[in-house]
Design an enzyme around this catalytic site. Structure first.
Site, PDB file in Angstrom:
ATOM      1  N   SER A  50       0.835  -1.194   0.000  1.00 31.67           N
ATOM      2  CA  SER A  50       0.000   0.000   0.000  1.00 31.67           C
ATOM      3  C   SER A  50       0.877   1.255   0.000  1.00 31.67           C
ATOM      4  O   SER A  50       1.668   1.449  -0.913  1.00 31.67           O
ATOM      5  CB  SER A  50      -0.963  -0.041   1.183  1.00 31.67           C
ATOM      6  OG  SER A  50      -1.963   0.938   1.064  1.00 31.67           O
TER       7      SER A  50
ATOM      8  N   ASP B 105      -9.481  -3.437  -6.178  1.00 34.56           N
ATOM      9  CA  ASP B 105      -8.709  -2.488  -5.366  1.00 34.56           C
ATOM     10  C   ASP B 105      -8.776  -1.116  -6.033  1.00 34.56           C
ATOM     11  O   ASP B 105      -8.707  -0.996  -7.259  1.00 34.56           O
ATOM     12  CB  ASP B 105      -7.247  -2.970  -5.304  1.00 34.56           C
ATOM     13  CG  ASP B 105      -6.410  -2.222  -4.279  1.00 34.56           C
ATOM     14  OD1 ASP B 105      -6.618  -1.011  -4.096  1.00 34.56           O
ATOM     15  OD2 ASP B 105      -5.525  -2.865  -3.682  1.00 34.56           O
TER      16      ASP B 105
ATOM     17  N   HIS C 268      -8.603  -4.166  -1.542  1.00 32.35           N
ATOM     18  CA  HIS C 268      -7.310  -3.680  -1.066  1.00 32.35           C
ATOM     19  C   HIS C 268      -6.852  -4.456   0.169  1.00 32.35           C
ATOM     20  O   HIS C 268      -7.633  -4.718   1.087  1.00 32.35           O
ATOM     21  CB  HIS C 268      -7.411  -2.194  -0.733  1.00 32.35           C
ATOM     22  CG  HIS C 268      -6.112  -1.562  -0.373  1.00 32.35           C
ATOM     23  ND1 HIS C 268      -5.084  -1.391  -1.284  1.00 32.35           N
ATOM     24  CD2 HIS C 268      -5.653  -1.065   0.801  1.00 32.35           C
ATOM     25  CE1 HIS C 268      -4.062  -0.806  -0.697  1.00 32.35           C
ATOM     26  NE2 HIS C 268      -4.374  -0.605   0.579  1.00 32.35           N
TER      27      HIS C 268
END
Length: 305
Positions: free
Chosen positions: A135, A232, A262
């Site tokens: 991320s 995502d 995600h």
């Protein structure tokens, strides 16, 4: 999977307070845990108690640039150490908005320099160290290798990006707000990028190395693996970055997990799609770092009586 309001400052402050109050594990089976202080951040180090491969990995945690800590990834980092024989160095870097760009990247760059300078002490070969992140950590990792290349110091053997946060311009796509993506939606994305940059996300100009996808020339970067979920928020920017790397002559492997949101690999690490993702990543790391299967190595090592 929850919808978390990271775009609300109060929620972020409470989350960070809870992270500070939550004690980190002091021992993990099969792993020697250590801590190394840096100028501002610190490293949480995972060493395999047996089967060290002589290779290493610098890991950068996620959290949208505004939350998170190294200890949140104990499971993943210790798995790499046990299964691949890697010495894993997970960095606790400074967070925005209190510490906007370039604080986090500076901490990561210092960690990389420290790792190169102390590789012999840790029994590592400098040419067999990878960089990886998830991320926001994936975005920082991508920016870090760009800075490393330009500074002319030793590059990592490979780069691995899990659901990376690569492009602040995604935050300008307000039509994505209505989709309200799980875990990390575009409202949170806009808040995270703005806090990190110190200016509104999607500005016409941003500082060099602040946003990995803003770099025009991607040539000369290390072999890269990118894993991202099919639903995502970051899927499109991850796919575009993979395309651009390939066009620039960089070996890039993209793993797209269908119908996965995600950070699914952290939320549901034992699910079939997460195991497939980790398996593909392991295959990439083994090839890039010259790793032999530890179990096979042990089975074929002569014993003495």
């Amino acid at each position: 999977m929850p919808r978390l309001p990271f775009h609300r400052p109060l929620f972020v402050r409470i989350s960070n307070l809870l992270l500070k109050l939550l004690p980190a594990q002091k021992s993990i089976a099969g792993i020697a845990l250590e801590r190394q202080a840096l100028s501002h951040g610190s490293l949480r180090i995972y060493r395999p108690l047996e089967g060290s491969s002589g290779a290493g990995l610098l890991w950068i945690h996620g959290g949208g640039m505004i939350t998170g800590r190294a200890a949140q990834d104990d499971r993943l980092c210790s798995a790499w150490a046990r299964q691949l024989g890697l010495s894993v160095f997970s960095i606790d870097y400074r967070l925005a908005p209190r510490h906007p760009f370039p604080a986090a990247l500076d901490d990561c760059y210092e960690a990389w320099q420290w790792l190169l300078n102390t590789a012999d002490r840790h029994g590592l070969e400098p040419t067999r160290i990878a960089i990886a992140g998830q991320s926001a950590g994936g975005g920082l990792a991508a920016s870090l290798v760009q800075k490393i290349r330009d500074e002319g110091i030793a590059q990592p053997a490979a780069l691995a990006l899990f659901s990376p946060m690569l492009d602040d311009r995604t935050a300008l796509r307000t039509e994505l707000d209505a989709l309200d993506h799980r875990i990390w939606n575009n409202k949170s994305n806009r808040a995270g990028w703005s806090a990190y940059l110190g200016i509104p996300a999607g500005a016409a100009e941003v500082p060099r190395y602040a946003v990995a996808a803003r770099r025009k020339n991607l040539a000369g970067l290390p072999p890269t693996w990118i894993g991202v979920g099919g639903i995502d928020l970051f899927r499109a920017e991850a796919q575009e970055y993979a395309r651009r790397l390939t066009a620039a002559g960089v070996h890039c492997r993209l793993h797209l997990a269908p119908m996965a949101p995600h950070a699914f690999e952290t939320i549901a690490p034992d699910s079939g799609i997460a195991r497939a993702l980790y398996g593909d990543n392991e295959h990439f790391l083994r090839a890039a770092l010259g790793l032999q299967d530890i179990a096979t190595k042990r089975a074929t090592t002569p014993t003495t009586s």
